[in-house]
Design an enzyme around this catalytic site. Structure first.
Site, PDB file in Angstrom:
ATOM      1  CB  SER A   9      -0.887   0.010   1.245  1.00 37.73           C
ATOM      2  OG  SER A   9      -1.361   1.330   1.448  1.00 37.73           O
ATOM      3  CG  HIS A  34      -3.889  -1.743  -1.292  1.00 40.12           C
ATOM      4  ND1 HIS A  34      -4.995  -2.522  -1.490  1.00 40.12           N
ATOM      5  CD2 HIS A  34      -4.204  -0.915  -0.262  1.00 40.12           C
ATOM      6  CE1 HIS A  34      -5.944  -2.197  -0.623  1.00 40.12           C
ATOM      7  NE2 HIS A  34      -5.483  -1.210   0.128  1.00 40.12           N
ATOM      8  CG  ASP A  36      -5.076   2.357   1.078  1.00 41.91           C
ATOM      9  OD1 ASP A  36      -5.998   1.529   1.117  1.00 41.91           O
ATOM     10  OD2 ASP A  36      -3.898   2.087   1.406  1.00 41.91           O
ATOM     11  CG  MET A  38      -8.245   7.247   2.411  1.00 38.30           C
ATOM     12  SD  MET A  38      -7.316   7.435   3.947  1.00 38.30           S
ATOM     13  CE  MET A  38      -6.643   5.780   4.118  1.00 38.30           C
ATOM     14  CG  HIS A  67      -9.173  -0.068   0.172  1.00 38.02           C
ATOM     15  ND1 HIS A  67      -8.470  -0.191   1.357  1.00 38.02           N
ATOM     16  CD2 HIS A  67     -10.480  -0.106   0.510  1.00 38.02           C
ATOM     17  CE1 HIS A  67      -9.330  -0.305   2.360  1.00 38.02           C
ATOM     18  NE2 HIS A  67     -10.554  -0.248   1.874  1.00 38.02           N
ATOM     19  CG  MET A  69     -11.189   3.198   2.667  1.00 37.32           C
ATOM     20  SD  MET A  69      -9.605   3.196   3.525  1.00 37.32           S
ATOM     21  CE  MET A  69      -8.504   3.130   2.122  1.00 37.32           C
ATOM     22  CG  MET A 138     -11.225  -2.788   5.810  1.00 38.25           C
ATOM     23  SD  MET A 138      -9.684  -2.397   4.942  1.00 38.25           S
ATOM     24  CE  MET A 138      -8.837  -1.367   6.139  1.00 38.25           C
ATOM     25  CG  ASP A 176      -5.882  -2.844   3.694  1.00 41.74           C
ATOM     26  OD1 ASP A 176      -4.795  -2.556   4.221  1.00 41.74           O
ATOM     27  OD2 ASP A 176      -6.548  -2.038   3.005  1.00 41.74           O
TER      28      ASP A 176
HETATM   29  C1  DX5 Z   1      -5.969   1.700   5.913  1.00 40.71           C
HETATM   30  C2  DX5 Z   1      -5.602   1.308   4.508  1.00 40.71           C
HETATM   31  C3  DX5 Z   1      -4.472   0.365   4.421  1.00 40.71           C
HETATM   32  C4  DX5 Z   1      -3.170   0.888   5.009  1.00 40.71           C
HETATM   33  C5  DX5 Z   1      -2.571  -0.275   5.710  1.00 40.71           C
HETATM   34  O1  DX5 Z   1      -7.199   2.305   5.913  1.00 40.71           O
HETATM   35  O2  DX5 Z   1      -6.693   0.698   3.854  1.00 40.71           O
HETATM   36  O3  DX5 Z   1      -4.264  -0.109   3.095  1.00 40.71           O
HETATM   37  O4  DX5 Z   1      -2.267   1.373   4.063  1.00 40.71           O
HETATM   38  O5  DX5 Z   1      -1.457   0.167   6.410  1.00 40.71           O
HETATM   39  P1  DX5 Z   1      -0.660  -0.802   7.393  1.00 40.71           P
HETATM   40  O6  DX5 Z   1      -0.199  -1.966   6.561  1.00 40.71           O
HETATM   41  O7  DX5 Z   1       0.450   0.066   7.873  1.00 40.71           O
HETATM   42  O8  DX5 Z   1      -1.621  -1.203   8.459  1.00 40.71           O
HETATM   43 ZN    ZN Z   2      -6.275  -0.309   1.882  1.00 38.00          ZN
END
Ligand code: DX5
Ligand code: ZN
Length: 223
Positions: A9, A34, A36, A38, A67, A69, A138, A176
């Site tokens: 990620s 990956h 993320d 947001m 992903h 969010m 998650m 994740d």
């Molecule tokens: C959190 C993200 C993850 C994040 C995980 O909301 O969806 O993908 O990057 O980070 P680590 O591996 O540090 O928990």
């Molecule tokens: Zn993620």
């Protein structure tokens, strides 16, 4: 222990050098990138939009695992698909009609995933499981890197793995949050096929390649 694919990620990478981050991950043997996304509403932070996805697309051949969010993800599926996503995962909690959103993702020509946060049970998505390519469990509350793995996630992974196997479904089971050298074996043992890791791969203590090797070897040691 089954084979698993690693999805670094870039949430924990240097945002001023994302091109280098994805190239380091590719060279280090990652299977996916990956991303993320947001929106400051579904989760507090704001990260990447479609233009950044498009820029990353030009820097790596690895599949981009998005992903989302974000609230109302159905409104953004087409732009992220056009930007070069290979899979788009939406949160069950953010969809008013998951089945419609999944259809929209598939019509856009990319793999469709549905994510469930720690407080959402598998039953929330069981009804649409035959329509999706990927289930994302998650193992932390979405929003931030570097949080501690929630151990109850293992039960959820096992429950979903059992169901997928019993129904002979080929969907990927992704996990994740909080994955590091101490937790990776347990999630793969519980049946995850794609493992996301952020802070365990992009950190100040080691190169991306060393971090990836360490995670993979941790697993081989326990085989
Ligand atoms: C959190 C993200 C993850 C994040 C995980 O909301 O969806 O993908 O990057 O980070 P680590 O591996 O540090 O928990
Ligand atoms: Zn993620």
């Amino acid at each position: 222990m089954g084979a698993f694919k690693l999805a670094p990620s870039i949430l924990s990478a240097d945002f001023a050098n994302l091109g280098k981050a994805v190239q380091d991950a590719e060279r280090g043997g990652a299977d996916y990138i990956h991303v993320d996304v947001m929106d400051g509403r579904f989760v507090p932070n704001i990260t990447f939009g479609a233009q950044i996805v498009k820029a990353l697309r030009a820097k790596t051949k690895l599949p981009l695992d998005l992903h989302l969010m974000i609230v109302e993800p159905e409104n953004h599926v087409n732009e992220f698909a056009r930007a070069g996503a290979d899979s788009i995962t939406v949160h069950a909690e953010a969809c008013s009609d998951i089945s419609n959103t999944v259809d929209k993702i598939k019509k856009a020509g990319v793999n469709a995933g549905v994510a469930i946060s720690p407080d959402t049970e598998f039953s929330a998505i069981k009804g649409i499981i035959t329509q999706i390519d990927l289930i994302l469990v998650m193992s932390v509350y979405p929003g931030f890197p570097g949080q501690a793995f929630i151990p109850q996630s293992l039960n959820k992974l096992s429950e979903i793995r059992k169901h997928l196997d019993a129904e002979r479904l080929k969907a990927e089971l992704e996990v994740d949050g909080g994955i590091n050298k101490d937790t990776i074996s347990s999630v793969v043992e519980a049946g995850a096929t794609i493992v996301v890791a952020g802070s365990a791969i992009f950190n100040e203590h080691e190169t991306v390649e060393e971090a990836i090797d360490k995670l993979r070897s941790r697993l081989n040691d326990n085989n």
